[in-house]
Design a protein around this motif. Sequence first.
Motif, PDB file in Angstrom:
ATOM      1  N   UNK A 495      32.599  42.880  52.445  1.00 47.77           N
ATOM      2  CA  UNK A 495      33.196  44.021  53.150  1.00 47.77           C
ATOM      3  C   UNK A 495      32.480  45.338  52.866  1.00 47.77           C
ATOM      4  N   UNK A 496      31.181  45.264  52.569  1.00 46.87           N
ATOM      5  CA  UNK A 496      30.407  46.488  52.463  1.00 46.87           C
ATOM      6  C   UNK A 496      29.982  46.803  51.052  1.00 46.87           C
ATOM      7  N   UNK A 497      29.296  47.927  50.851  1.00 43.92           N
ATOM      8  CA  UNK A 497      28.767  48.284  49.540  1.00 43.92           C
ATOM      9  C   UNK A 497      29.863  48.739  48.582  1.00 43.92           C
ATOM     10  N   UNK A 498      29.551  48.678  47.317  1.00 45.81           N
ATOM     11  CA  UNK A 498      30.498  49.098  46.272  1.00 45.81           C
ATOM     12  C   UNK A 498      30.887  50.565  46.436  1.00 45.81           C
ATOM     13  N   UNK A 499      29.980  51.398  46.900  1.00 48.24           N
ATOM     14  CA  UNK A 499      30.287  52.823  47.058  1.00 48.24           C
ATOM     15  C   UNK A 499      31.391  53.062  48.078  1.00 48.24           C
ATOM     16  N   UNK A 500      31.564  52.144  49.035  1.00 51.37           N
ATOM     17  CA  UNK A 500      32.646  52.289  50.007  1.00 51.37           C
ATOM     18  C   UNK A 500      34.000  52.073  49.347  1.00 51.37           C
TER      19      UNK A 500
END
Length: 514
Positions: A495-500
Amino acid sequence: MSPARVARGANPLRQADDRRLPQIAGPCALVMFGVTGDLARKKLLPAIYDLTNRGLLPPGFALVGFARRDWEDQDFARIVKDAVRAGARTPFREEVWRNFEEGLRFVHGSFDDDAAFDELAQTLKELDEERGTGGNTAFYLSIPPGAFELVCSQLDRSGLARPKNGSWSRVVIEKPFGHDLASARDLNATLERVFPADAIFRIDHYLGKETVQNLLALRFANQLFEPVWNAHYVDHVQISMAEDIGITGRAGYYDGIGAARDVIQNHLLQLLALTAMEQPNSFGADELRAEKEKVLAAVRLPDDLATATARGQYTAGWQGSEKVIGYLTEDGIDPKSTTETYAALKLQVHTRRWAGVPFYLRTGKRLGKRVTEIAVIFKRAPHLPFNDTSTEELGQNAIVIRVQPDEGTTIRFGSKVPGAGSMEVRDVTMDFGYGTAFTESSPEAYERLILDVLLGEPPLFPRHEEVELSWQILDPVERFWARKGKPEGYESGTWGPRSADQLLERDGREWRLP
C-alpha cells in the motif's frame, strides 16, 4: 426505449424545464481527433454507440474520424464496429448499427495539413446536407496537449471554430490540462483565442461517474448527513485512488508526469471540492462551479512539506499471484527516472466548516487493490458509558463513498454484539450498492459526458479557474519534490512507501485498508 425509462437515467445536474423528460441531443456531428488511440477504441467509440442505442442521439447524428491512417470510410466503419462489439455496454443491434454506420466518415491527414482541414470542412457541409446536422459540431481532441494549438488554429483557419447561421461549435479536451500553472494558463489562452469560454469542455471522466454525482445527492437531498458534515463532528477525510496495475504501456505519457500530476491535480482535487463545498443555490453550471472554486481557493498546504507529503516508486513484487517488475525496468522508462508512481498529500481547507480538519489525498500504481473512495472519518464520541473492555474493537464512525469499483456507500457504526452476557460493542457496516439497489445499469462516465457536450450542459466540466487553482495547490509540492531527487521505493502489491504511513502516524491516524 420508453420516455419513462430514459427519464430515470437522466442527469440530475442538467438544467431543463422538466427534468422528467428525456434529454436527447439535437442535430449535430462529432469530429474525433486521435480516433486511432486506445481511449477512442476502448471508451469513446463504444460510448457513442451506446448513446445511439439508447435513443439519446438524433437519427441524423454523424461521426467523423480524423487521423493520418490511409483509410476509406468503409475502413473506418470496420474499426468502429470492432470497437463497439468489444466495448459497448448495451447489446449490439444490427438495425441501430446500419443507421449509425451511414453517418460515419473518415478524413485522412496530419494536423499541419491545410488541405485535410479543408476536406474536413467540406465533409461536414455534406453531412449537414445529407443527414441534417444543422452545422452543429463538437471537436473531440483526444490528442497530446502539444498539438492543441495547431489543431485549434486549423479549425479557426478553416472556419470550423466559429460557424454561422446560429449553429454551434464546441471543443472537448482530455487531461492533462497543462503540466503546471504556467502551462495551464497558456493552454487556456490558446483555446480561448479560438473558441468562446462556454464552448470549451474539459473532460474529467471521474465527474461523470454515478457515485461522484451521488455524493451531492447524499449531502444535499438528505437531512441525515449535512448537519454533521463539518469540523464539529468530522475528524479527517481520506480520498484515495489506488490502482493494482503498472503503467501498462503508457511510458511515453507517464514518465515525467507522475502520479500527482496525473491524478491528484484533477481527479482527487475535484473530489475534495465536491466533498467540502457549500450547498449551491442550484445545480446550474455557474453555481456549482462557484462553490467548487471557493473550496479550491481555500485549500492550504502545511508549512513543512517534508512531513505533509509522500511519494514513491514501485519496485518488483507480487501482484496477487503474479510476479511483476519494478517501474525502472518497465519498457520505455529511463532507469534513472525520478517520476513518482505514488503520491500523498495532507491539505487543509481554510473555511469555517472545515477549520482544523485534515484532508489526506493518495494515489498510486501497483497497490494492494483497485479502489477509489472518499472516506469521511468522524470523531469519537466524547463520552462512552461502557467499560474499556466493552469497546476494545470499536473504531471511529465513517461514511465511505465508493467511486469504483462496486459503486456505492458504506456507513460504519458501533453495535452491540448479540448474545453477549455483558455489553460488548463492535463496528458493523451498512452498505448501499448501486448494482443491487437499482435494476438499471449505470451509464458509463463517457456516455454521460459526451451527451452533455452535445446538449451544451456544462455543470460536470471544470472551467479554467478550477484548473488553475488546482495547479496553484500542486506546484509547490512538485517544486519541493524536484529538489529531493529520487522517490522512495515500495514493493508492488503493498500500500505504498513507509513515508505515506508516517504522514498519518504523526497525527495519530492511519490509512484505511479498503
